[in-house]
Design a protein around this motif. Structure first.
Motif, PDB file in Angstrom:
ATOM      1  N   UNK A 140       0.793  -1.225   0.000  1.00 11.61           N
ATOM      2  CA  UNK A 140       0.000   0.000   0.000  1.00 11.61           C
ATOM      3  C   UNK A 140       0.826   1.276   0.000  1.00 11.61           C
ATOM      4  N   UNK A 141       2.011   1.241   0.605  1.00 12.15           N
ATOM      5  CA  UNK A 141       2.725   2.479   0.882  1.00 12.15           C
ATOM      6  C   UNK A 141       4.060   2.656   0.162  1.00 12.15           C
ATOM      7  N   UNK A 142       4.806   1.597  -0.048  1.00 15.24           N
ATOM      8  CA  UNK A 142       6.173   1.752  -0.569  1.00 15.24           C
ATOM      9  C   UNK A 142       6.236   2.505  -1.883  1.00 15.24           C
ATOM     10  N   UNK A 143       5.316   2.228  -2.788  1.00 20.11           N
ATOM     11  CA  UNK A 143       5.389   2.938  -4.075  1.00 20.11           C
ATOM     12  C   UNK A 143       5.144   4.436  -3.888  1.00 20.11           C
ATOM     13  N   UNK A 144       4.369   4.809  -2.870  1.00 19.37           N
ATOM     14  CA  UNK A 144       4.134   6.233  -2.611  1.00 19.37           C
ATOM     15  C   UNK A 144       5.318   6.885  -1.896  1.00 19.37           C
ATOM     16  N   UNK A 145       6.163   6.067  -1.268  1.00 20.20           N
ATOM     17  CA  UNK A 145       7.319   6.583  -0.531  1.00 20.20           C
ATOM     18  C   UNK A 145       8.564   6.685  -1.394  1.00 20.20           C
ATOM     19  N   UNK A 146       8.499   6.277  -2.624  1.00 21.46           N
ATOM     20  CA  UNK A 146       9.708   6.177  -3.443  1.00 21.46           C
ATOM     21  C   UNK A 146      10.450   7.503  -3.594  1.00 21.46           C
ATOM     22  N   UNK A 147       9.774   8.630  -3.520  1.00 22.81           N
ATOM     23  CA  UNK A 147      10.435   9.927  -3.668  1.00 22.81           C
ATOM     24  C   UNK A 147      10.960  10.489  -2.349  1.00 22.81           C
ATOM     25  N   UNK A 160       6.885   7.481  21.995  1.00 21.37           N
ATOM     26  CA  UNK A 160       7.278   6.123  21.645  1.00 21.37           C
ATOM     27  C   UNK A 160       6.253   5.392  20.803  1.00 21.37           C
ATOM     28  N   UNK A 161       5.247   6.107  20.291  1.00 26.72           N
ATOM     29  CA  UNK A 161       4.238   5.480  19.446  1.00 26.72           C
ATOM     30  C   UNK A 161       4.759   5.250  18.028  1.00 26.72           C
ATOM     31  N   UNK A 162       5.772   6.009  17.653  1.00 24.20           N
ATOM     32  CA  UNK A 162       6.467   5.841  16.370  1.00 24.20           C
ATOM     33  C   UNK A 162       7.956   5.798  16.709  1.00 24.20           C
ATOM     34  N   UNK A 163       8.679   4.895  16.060  1.00 22.15           N
ATOM     35  CA  UNK A 163      10.114   4.791  16.324  1.00 22.15           C
ATOM     36  C   UNK A 163      10.907   5.710  15.410  1.00 22.15           C
ATOM     37  N   UNK A 202      13.145   6.205  10.071  1.00 20.46           N
ATOM     38  CA  UNK A 202      13.379   5.296   8.950  1.00 20.46           C
ATOM     39  C   UNK A 202      12.040   4.887   8.319  1.00 20.46           C
ATOM     40  N   UNK A 203      12.046   4.667   7.034  1.00 18.68           N
ATOM     41  CA  UNK A 203      10.812   4.252   6.348  1.00 18.68           C
ATOM     42  C   UNK A 203      10.201   3.021   7.001  1.00 18.68           C
ATOM     43  N   UNK A 204      11.031   2.085   7.431  1.00 20.83           N
ATOM     44  CA  UNK A 204      10.494   0.855   8.020  1.00 20.83           C
ATOM     45  C   UNK A 204       9.734   1.155   9.304  1.00 20.83           C
ATOM     46  N   UNK A 205      10.170   2.158  10.059  1.00 22.56           N
ATOM     47  CA  UNK A 205       9.447   2.543  11.273  1.00 22.56           C
ATOM     48  C   UNK A 205       8.104   3.174  10.936  1.00 22.56           C
ATOM     49  N   UNK A 206       8.073   3.969   9.885  1.00 19.91           N
ATOM     50  CA  UNK A 206       6.813   4.550   9.455  1.00 19.91           C
ATOM     51  C   UNK A 206       5.854   3.453   8.984  1.00 19.91           C
ATOM     52  N   UNK A 207       6.366   2.485   8.242  1.00 21.75           N
ATOM     53  CA  UNK A 207       5.526   1.371   7.808  1.00 21.75           C
ATOM     54  C   UNK A 207       4.989   0.589   9.005  1.00 21.75           C
ATOM     55  N   UNK A 210       2.204   2.672  10.485  1.00 21.42           N
ATOM     56  CA  UNK A 210       1.002   2.683   9.654  1.00 21.42           C
ATOM     57  C   UNK A 210       0.260   1.359   9.717  1.00 21.42           C
ATOM     58  N   UNK A 211       0.998   0.257   9.645  1.00 22.35           N
ATOM     59  CA  UNK A 211       0.328  -1.043   9.697  1.00 22.35           C
ATOM     60  C   UNK A 211      -0.170  -1.357  11.098  1.00 22.35           C
ATOM     61  N   UNK A 212       0.516  -0.872  12.128  1.00 25.33           N
ATOM     62  CA  UNK A 212       0.029  -1.036  13.500  1.00 25.33           C
ATOM     63  C   UNK A 212      -1.288  -0.327  13.693  1.00 25.33           C
ATOM     64  N   UNK A 213      -1.398   0.857  13.126  1.00 29.18           N
ATOM     65  CA  UNK A 213      -2.647   1.623  13.208  1.00 29.18           C
ATOM     66  C   UNK A 213      -3.753   0.884  12.449  1.00 29.18           C
ATOM     67  N   UNK A 214      -3.405   0.322  11.290  1.00 31.77           N
ATOM     68  CA  UNK A 214      -4.421  -0.386  10.492  1.00 31.77           C
ATOM     69  C   UNK A 214      -4.915  -1.613  11.243  1.00 31.77           C
TER      70      UNK A 214
END
Length: 86
Positions: free
Chosen positions: A22-29, A57-60, A71-76, A79-83
């Motif tokens: 869902x997200x990686x292609x939107x994060x490419x830039x 500490x809700x986001x790393x 880091x992008x992986x922390x944002x992912x 986002x998936x934790x929220x989902x």
């Protein structure tokens, strides 16, 4: 693994963190290490809200001096934790 400057990025781990694609292609830039303002732009929030999530500490992320980097992986993960919670 790909290298960005001296930073080694585990692309497979990033893909695994976005299993639905869902997200990686939107994060490419965006850079791998994002500022709170970049995260805010991506998530349509404010940099202040992102910094609040980091402090609680809700986001790393990591601090470099007085600045935060996410880091992008922390944002992912966030986002998936929220989902999953919804």
């Amino acid at each position: 693994m790909d290298a960005i400057g001296e930073l080694r990025v585990d692309v497979e781990r990033l893909r695994a963190a976005d299993p639905e694609g869902l997200y990686l292609f939107m994060m490419r830039d965006y850079p791998y290490m994002m500022t709170p303002d970049q995260v805010a732009e991506f998530t349509n929030t404010t940099g202040q809200e992102v910094r609040r999530l980091l402090r609680r500490g809700e986001m790393r992320g990591c601090r470099v001096g007085v600045k935060w980097l996410v880091p992008k992986i922390s944002l992912l993960d966030y986002l998936y934790g929220r989902r999953r919670a919804e």
